[in-house]
Design a protein around this motif. Sequence first.
Motif, mmCIF file in Angstrom:
data_model
loop_
_atom_site.group_PDB
_atom_site.id
_atom_site.type_symbol
_atom_site.label_atom_id
_atom_site.label_comp_id
_atom_site.label_asym_id
_atom_site.label_seq_id
_atom_site.Cartn_x
_atom_site.Cartn_y
_atom_site.Cartn_z
ATOM 1 N N UNK A 55 0.827 -1.208 0.000
ATOM 2 C CA UNK A 55 0.000 0.000 0.000
ATOM 3 C C UNK A 55 0.860 1.256 0.000
ATOM 4 N N UNK A 56 1.889 1.255 0.845
ATOM 5 C CA UNK A 56 2.761 2.426 0.947
ATOM 6 C C UNK A 56 3.501 2.680 -0.358
ATOM 7 N N UNK B 261 0.368 -0.594 -9.684
ATOM 8 C CA UNK B 261 0.142 -0.819 -8.261
ATOM 9 C C UNK B 261 -1.318 -0.685 -7.874
ATOM 10 N N UNK B 262 -1.987 0.319 -8.428
ATOM 11 C CA UNK B 262 -3.409 0.540 -8.134
ATOM 12 C C UNK B 262 -4.242 -0.650 -8.629
ATOM 13 N N UNK C 217 -7.198 -0.990 3.977
ATOM 14 C CA UNK C 217 -6.525 0.299 3.886
ATOM 15 C C UNK C 217 -6.307 0.889 5.276
ATOM 16 N N UNK C 218 -5.195 1.618 5.424
ATOM 17 C CA UNK C 218 -4.874 2.238 6.711
ATOM 18 C C UNK C 218 -4.241 3.595 6.466
ATOM 19 N N UNK D 82 -7.396 -5.464 -7.329
ATOM 20 C CA UNK D 82 -7.530 -6.924 -7.372
ATOM 21 C C UNK D 82 -7.616 -7.501 -5.962
ATOM 22 N N UNK D 83 -6.763 -7.008 -5.069
ATOM 23 C CA UNK D 83 -6.780 -7.471 -3.684
ATOM 24 C C UNK D 83 -8.082 -7.071 -2.996
ATOM 25 N N UNK D 84 -8.611 -5.893 -3.353
ATOM 26 C CA UNK D 84 -9.874 -5.436 -2.772
ATOM 27 C C UNK D 84 -11.017 -6.340 -3.209
ATOM 28 N N UNK D 85 -11.009 -6.743 -4.480
ATOM 29 C CA UNK D 85 -12.040 -7.648 -5.005
ATOM 30 C C UNK D 85 -11.974 -8.997 -4.284
#
Length: 289
Positions: free
Chosen positions: A30-31, A192-193, A207-208, A198-201
Amino acid sequence: MIYLILSILASSLIFVIFKLFSKYNVDTLQAIVINYVVASISGIVAYSDPIDISTVSKEGWFYGAMGLGVIFISVFNLMAITTQKNGLSVAAVATKMSLAIPIIFGILVYHESTGIVKIIGIIIALFAVYLTSMKTAEGISITKENLIFPLLVFIGSGIIDTSLKFFETNYVAENDVPVFSASIFGFAAIVGICTLVYKAIQGSLKLSIRNVIAGIGLGVPNYFSIYFLIKALRYDNMDSSTVFTINNVAILLVSTVAGIILFRERLILKNWIGIILAIISIILVAFSI
């Protein structure tokens, strides 16, 4: 020379920030994606002229920047895999030893100087990288089945540096350095987005705000590390093999010293020998200019 020093400092700061990631449990993926977004925005802000997407897409370096963006984030992920499977020392050596690729490219393609002092300095630099990266007295151990990962990191890192020199020399105008850098980071951010989406699906993305802040803190020095490196490569009195040698070895040297001062890292005898050799190699290569 000032651009080279600034590139070294910016790149060393990146290593310090990565060290803080593990301390504060930052999600690296994420970073790093946020970092690429911020780095791209930094280049856009630094560009003095209005940006016309249609004009930029017709630049000779545009598709090269697209490819470099993909390689940037791919090599980062390969470094993470290498660290997990072979250890941090192997990843560090594979990354820094890759300086051999742009050095050979510069000598063969651009017929850069190959004086005896410079050659000795480069050889010493490679030994310095190896010894400074050691974390145990036994040295580096790589299993045969995991050899592919550090090999890909070595090749990918070398391709990045070599490509930066190639496009800087042949396609990127002086005023286009910020937008060229921004484009590289922008394409890396897009990849990256897509990965995060894909990971969100899949339902595995959390997210943090901590990761966002970490990415912002990483993005600015990351942009300037590339921007200043490209500017350093434009210095007429210093060829690319000299720039890449001093840059890579000095980054390793500064980040090692930072680790001692900021994180109280302990060095073994091989590390101290590596530090001494690093200093000697920088002096020799710089003296050969």
